[in-house]
Design a protein around this motif. Structure first.
Motif, PDB file in Angstrom:
ATOM      1  N   ASN A   9       0.862  -1.190   0.000  1.00  0.00           N
ATOM      2  CA  ASN A   9       0.000   0.000   0.000  1.00  0.00           C
ATOM      3  C   ASN A   9       0.900   1.243   0.000  1.00  0.00           C
ATOM      4  O   ASN A   9       0.787   2.133   0.848  1.00  0.00           O
ATOM      5  CB  ASN A   9      -0.978   0.018   1.169  1.00  0.00           C
ATOM      6  CG  ASN A   9      -2.207   0.874   0.885  1.00  0.00           C
ATOM      7  OD1 ASN A   9      -2.260   1.587  -0.122  1.00  0.00           O
ATOM      8  ND2 ASN A   9      -3.188   0.828   1.778  1.00  0.00           N
ATOM      9  N   THR A  10       1.786   1.258  -0.974  1.00  0.00           N
ATOM     10  CA  THR A  10       2.817   2.286  -1.099  1.00  0.00           C
ATOM     11  C   THR A  10       2.365   3.456  -1.968  1.00  0.00           C
ATOM     12  O   THR A  10       2.600   4.617  -1.632  1.00  0.00           O
ATOM     13  CB  THR A  10       4.096   1.646  -1.676  1.00  0.00           C
ATOM     14  OG1 THR A  10       4.572   0.651  -0.750  1.00  0.00           O
ATOM     15  CG2 THR A  10       5.179   2.679  -1.911  1.00  0.00           C
ATOM     16  N   VAL A  53      -1.700   9.622   0.359  1.00  0.00           N
ATOM     17  CA  VAL A  53      -3.124   9.908   0.556  1.00  0.00           C
ATOM     18  C   VAL A  53      -3.564   9.497   1.954  1.00  0.00           C
ATOM     19  O   VAL A  53      -4.264  10.234   2.655  1.00  0.00           O
ATOM     20  CB  VAL A  53      -3.965   9.185  -0.519  1.00  0.00           C
ATOM     21  CG1 VAL A  53      -5.455   9.419  -0.274  1.00  0.00           C
ATOM     22  CG2 VAL A  53      -3.559   9.634  -1.905  1.00  0.00           C
ATOM     23  N   VAL A  54      -3.134   8.305   2.383  1.00  0.00           N
ATOM     24  CA  VAL A  54      -3.495   7.814   3.719  1.00  0.00           C
ATOM     25  C   VAL A  54      -2.919   8.727   4.794  1.00  0.00           C
ATOM     26  O   VAL A  54      -3.606   9.077   5.772  1.00  0.00           O
ATOM     27  CB  VAL A  54      -3.009   6.361   3.906  1.00  0.00           C
ATOM     28  CG1 VAL A  54      -3.226   5.904   5.345  1.00  0.00           C
ATOM     29  CG2 VAL A  54      -3.728   5.436   2.929  1.00  0.00           C
ATOM     30  N   VAL A  55      -1.670   9.126   4.636  1.00  0.00           N
ATOM     31  CA  VAL A  55      -1.043  10.032   5.608  1.00  0.00           C
ATOM     32  C   VAL A  55      -1.830  11.326   5.704  1.00  0.00           C
ATOM     33  O   VAL A  55      -2.119  11.829   6.807  1.00  0.00           O
ATOM     34  CB  VAL A  55       0.423  10.309   5.220  1.00  0.00           C
ATOM     35  CG1 VAL A  55       1.007  11.421   6.090  1.00  0.00           C
ATOM     36  CG2 VAL A  55       1.257   9.041   5.358  1.00  0.00           C
ATOM     37  N   ALA A  56      -2.200  11.887   4.566  1.00  0.00           N
ATOM     38  CA  ALA A  56      -2.938  13.151   4.566  1.00  0.00           C
ATOM     39  C   ALA A  56      -4.310  13.000   5.220  1.00  0.00           C
ATOM     40  O   ALA A  56      -4.731  13.863   6.014  1.00  0.00           O
ATOM     41  CB  ALA A  56      -3.084  13.659   3.134  1.00  0.00           C
ATOM     42  N   ILE A  81     -11.033   2.903  -8.972  1.00  0.00           N
ATOM     43  CA  ILE A  81      -9.722   3.540  -9.146  1.00  0.00           C
ATOM     44  C   ILE A  81      -8.772   3.118  -8.027  1.00  0.00           C
ATOM     45  O   ILE A  81      -7.613   2.752  -8.278  1.00  0.00           O
ATOM     46  CB  ILE A  81      -9.870   5.071  -9.188  1.00  0.00           C
ATOM     47  CG1 ILE A  81     -10.600   5.495 -10.470  1.00  0.00           C
ATOM     48  CG2 ILE A  81      -8.501   5.754  -9.119  1.00  0.00           C
ATOM     49  CD1 ILE A  81     -11.000   6.958 -10.490  1.00  0.00           C
ATOM     50  N   LEU A  82      -9.250   3.161  -6.777  1.00  0.00           N
ATOM     51  CA  LEU A  82      -8.406   2.779  -5.649  1.00  0.00           C
ATOM     52  C   LEU A  82      -8.044   1.296  -5.706  1.00  0.00           C
ATOM     53  O   LEU A  82      -6.912   0.908  -5.401  1.00  0.00           O
ATOM     54  CB  LEU A  82      -9.115   3.106  -4.333  1.00  0.00           C
ATOM     55  CG  LEU A  82      -9.335   4.593  -4.036  1.00  0.00           C
ATOM     56  CD1 LEU A  82     -10.193   4.765  -2.798  1.00  0.00           C
ATOM     57  CD2 LEU A  82      -8.002   5.317  -3.879  1.00  0.00           C
TER      58      LEU A  82
END
Length: 244
Positions: A178-179, A184-187, A212-213
């Motif tokens: 999940n790189t 996006v996850v951090v934000a 898309i994800l």
């Protein structure tokens, strides 16, 4: 996990981008790093509502453990399997040397005694057997999502290596995943902390966004199975018991 968390997982785990893409990544790891023999015996520890069982059955005969009663009942209805109850490392009885592959898919972080659990499972592997596990990475990403899901910890590459090797395994393959979506996850998690949102970040997106994800995350299956990615939301390891 809380009852509503299991219920929510059961509603979305067939289509949600994270679950579907992770299954492709796990399948790629099995095919590239485990290469199970025909008729392999496989054990999934912490199968939850059973969303991974059909995928695992492509590679052999599957047994499973799930301590939560309603989740276990749903997994049995979905799979047709009889699933064992009990908590590791002391509340489960398994046959020594029985399994060619044992998988823990985002399960180890829930178990207080992670080292003891892996030590117990090591003796349940047949000669040449493999352990495959995935866990959440980067402790600094700790958020309400971890609290709601009753995580005990998130791992770094070093802390996961220590617990796996300390339990008597040799690591064959280790990688983040999940790189691509990591920024996006951090934000999103930073925004949730700033806005004091106390909710898990597992809402079902619109069909277009979900596709898309799913495609973005799932594309990593081509890399994760053979390369070691340097960062990501999750960590994956394939390991084998040391000969003692």
């Amino acid at each position: 996990m809380e009852r509503h968390t299991y219920e929510r997982m059961a509603e979305i785990d067939g289509e949600h981008w994270w679950f579907t893409a992770r299954r492709r990544i796990v399948a790629a790891l099995i095919e590239a790093q485990v290469k199970p023999k025909p008729g392999a015996r496989i054990l999934e520890v912490g199968c939850g509502t059973g969303s991974n069982l059909a995928m695992l059955q492509r590679y052999g005969r599957v047994d499973a453990i799930e301590p939560d009663g309603p989740a276990r009942a749903l997994a049995e209805r979905r799979s047709g399997l009889s699933i064992q109850s009990g908590l590791l490392p002391d509340g489960v009885t398994l046959e020594d040397g029985a399994y060619d592959l044992i998988v823990l898919l985002d399960v180890l972080e829930h178990i207080p005694d992670d080292a003891g659990t892996l030590d117990y499972l090591r003796s349940k592997l047949a000669p040449g057997g493999k352990l495959l596990l995935t866990v959440p990475a980067s402790p600094w990403l700790w958020s309400a999502h971890d609290v709601i899901h009753h995580h005990q910890r998130r791992y770094t590459k070093d802390t996961l290596t220590r617990v796996v090797e300390g339990a008597g395994f040799r690591i064959r393959h280790r990688t983040h995943f999940n790189t691509i979506l990591f920024p996006v996850v951090v934000a999103l998690r930073a925004a949730n902390k700033l806005l004091k949102r106390e909710a898990a970040d597992d809402a079902m997106p619109s069909p277009l966004v979900n596709r898309i994800l799913n495609a973005t995350f799932g594309a990593e299956s081509h890399w994760v199975a053979r390369r070691s990615l340097p960062f990501g939301v999750s960590l994956g390891v394939v390991a084998e018991p040391l000969i003692r």
